[in-house]
Design an enzyme around this catalytic site. Structure first.
Site, short mmCIF file in Angstrom:
data_model
loop_
_atom_site.label_atom_id
_atom_site.label_comp_id
_atom_site.label_asym_id
_atom_site.label_seq_id
_atom_site.Cartn_x
_atom_site.Cartn_y
_atom_site.Cartn_z
N LYS A 1 0.87 -1.21 0.01
CA LYS A 1 0.05 -0.07 -0.37
C LYS A 1 0.70 1.52 -0.01
O LYS A 1 0.41 1.86 -0.53
CB LYS A 1 -0.91 -0.35 1.56
CG LYS A 1 -2.00 0.67 1.73
CD LYS A 1 -3.15 0.72 1.86
CE LYS A 1 -2.21 -0.34 3.42
NZ LYS A 1 -2.28 0.82 4.95
N ARG B 1 -10.05 2.90 8.33
CA ARG B 1 -10.22 0.75 8.56
C ARG B 1 -11.49 0.76 9.08
O ARG B 1 -11.38 -0.40 9.45
CB ARG B 1 -9.43 0.78 9.52
CG ARG B 1 -7.82 0.76 9.08
CD ARG B 1 -6.90 1.01 9.81
NE ARG B 1 -5.33 0.07 9.99
CZ ARG B 1 -5.07 1.12 8.96
NH1 ARG B 1 -4.10 1.94 9.09
NH2 ARG B 1 -3.27 0.03 9.49
N ARG C 1 10.02 -7.86 6.75
CA ARG C 1 10.22 -6.51 6.19
C ARG C 1 11.29 -6.25 7.56
O ARG C 1 10.91 -6.32 9.08
CB ARG C 1 8.90 -6.26 6.91
CG ARG C 1 8.66 -4.23 5.99
CD ARG C 1 7.27 -3.53 5.54
NE ARG C 1 6.30 -3.40 6.84
CZ ARG C 1 5.01 -3.18 6.76
NH1 ARG C 1 4.70 -2.65 5.25
NH2 ARG C 1 4.80 -2.99 7.52
N ARG D 1 9.73 -3.55 12.60
CA ARG D 1 8.58 -2.59 13.29
C ARG D 1 8.26 -3.76 14.51
O ARG D 1 7.92 -4.69 13.85
CB ARG D 1 7.57 -2.37 12.51
CG ARG D 1 7.99 -0.73 11.54
CD ARG D 1 7.04 -0.64 10.75
NE ARG D 1 5.49 -1.33 10.96
CZ ARG D 1 4.57 -0.30 10.36
NH1 ARG D 1 4.47 0.11 8.94
NH2 ARG D 1 3.21 -0.52 10.78
N ARG E 1 -3.35 -7.47 13.44
CA ARG E 1 -2.87 -6.67 12.17
C ARG E 1 -4.15 -7.46 11.32
O ARG E 1 -5.27 -6.55 10.79
CB ARG E 1 -1.65 -6.19 11.81
CG ARG E 1 -0.93 -5.33 13.05
CD ARG E 1 -0.14 -5.28 12.39
NE ARG E 1 0.53 -4.11 11.29
CZ ARG E 1 1.37 -3.41 10.62
NH1 ARG E 1 2.53 -5.16 10.81
NH2 ARG E 1 1.66 -2.92 9.66
P1 AMP Z 1 0.27 1.13 9.20
O1 AMP Z 1 1.12 2.06 9.32
O2 AMP Z 1 -1.04 1.57 8.84
O3 AMP Z 1 -0.40 -0.07 9.42
O4 AMP Z 1 -0.84 1.50 10.03
C1 AMP Z 1 0.35 1.20 11.93
C2 AMP Z 1 -1.06 1.61 13.61
O5 AMP Z 1 -1.17 3.17 13.23
C3 AMP Z 1 -2.06 0.27 12.93
O6 AMP Z 1 -1.45 -1.07 13.27
C4 AMP Z 1 -2.82 1.21 13.93
O7 AMP Z 1 -2.64 1.27 15.81
C5 AMP Z 1 -2.44 2.74 13.74
N1 AMP Z 1 -3.49 3.39 12.55
C6 AMP Z 1 -2.93 3.63 11.29
N2 AMP Z 1 -4.07 4.39 11.20
C7 AMP Z 1 -5.44 3.94 11.46
C8 AMP Z 1 -6.67 4.85 11.93
N3 AMP Z 1 -7.38 4.66 10.61
N4 AMP Z 1 -7.29 3.69 13.20
C9 AMP Z 1 -6.88 3.65 13.67
N5 AMP Z 1 -5.34 3.50 13.91
C10 AMP Z 1 -4.73 4.23 12.71
#
Ligand code: AMP
Length: 210
Positions: free
Chosen positions: A13, A88, A122, A153, A164
């Protein structure tokens, strides 16, 4: 052009968002990146965010939307944006609808078994954010772009990954239904270039129509 990019963690993404951002001149807005920044800054909010992120759980909607809304009010979003990691959930989609419409939703798909494999391997550069993978040829543990150390991470560790992906699975179908015929679906099983080609064609047509 106002776009949403859907895709589970590890689907590519972020890579797609960067390509779209460069070609269609819209800022990439990654809520995950914004939360990683907030976590780094510490304080009560930073600590709370850090803990939730490490376990792979979502940040509460009120906090998330507050952060996103402020970002969307900035000047560079006047001509559009690409949302990477938001919405989300249906609640978040409704919250967004109250402040703006979107033109299209790109949904990137890959089987979960493949996503898990990509995510445990990753690695990310602590300095420039570039992404690499232990299983890729020539991997050394140092960033290929800037030479700094790569790290894993916290939420790319097996327990958090499972959580996740489960969280994503629950949210994606309702979101696809919510956006209906605005959704374009693409598989990311091939290379980033192969994944991006149909997306670019789709968005170019959309841009020409506007
Ligand atoms: P990502 O880098 O998009 O995988 O996001 C990493 C983490 O950030 C997620 O596992 C959530 O803890 C938080 N996060 C990112 N976007 C959202 C969202 N739209 N709503 C709630 N938590 C978010």
């Amino acid at each position: 052009m106002k776009l949403i990019l859907l895709g589970a963690a590890g689907s590519g993404k972020g890579t797609m968002a960067k390509k779209i951002s460069a070609d269609f001149k819209v800022p990439q807005i990654s809520t995950g990146d914004m939360f990683r920044e907030i976590a780094k800054q510490g304080g009560t909010l930073g600590e709370k965010v850090k803990k939730l992120m490490a376990s792979g759980s979502l940040i509460p909607n009120e906090i998330t939307f507050e952060v996103l809304k402020k970002r969307l009010e900035k000047d560079d979003c006047k001509n559009g944006f690409i949302l990477d990691g938001f919405p989300r959930s249906l609640d978040q989609a409704e919250m967004l609808k109250n402040v703006t419409d979107v033109d299209a939703v790109i949904s990137i798909e890959l089987p979960f078994s493949e996503l898990e494999k990509r995510l445990v391997n990753r690695r990310i550069c602590s300095f420039c954010g570039d992404i690499d993978n232990v299983s890729y040829e020539g991997y050394t543990g140092d960033c290929r772009k800037c030479g700094k150390k790569l790290f894993q991470r916290d939420d790319d560790k097996p327990e958090a990954i499972k959580n996740r992906l489960e969280v994503y699975k629950k949210s994606v179908t309702p979101l696809i239904n919510f956006y209906g015929d605005k959704v374009m679906t693409v598989s990311s099983a091939g290379s980033p270039e192969e994944t991006y080609a149909p997306v670019k064609t789709f968005l170019s047509k959309l841009e020409a129509k506007a």
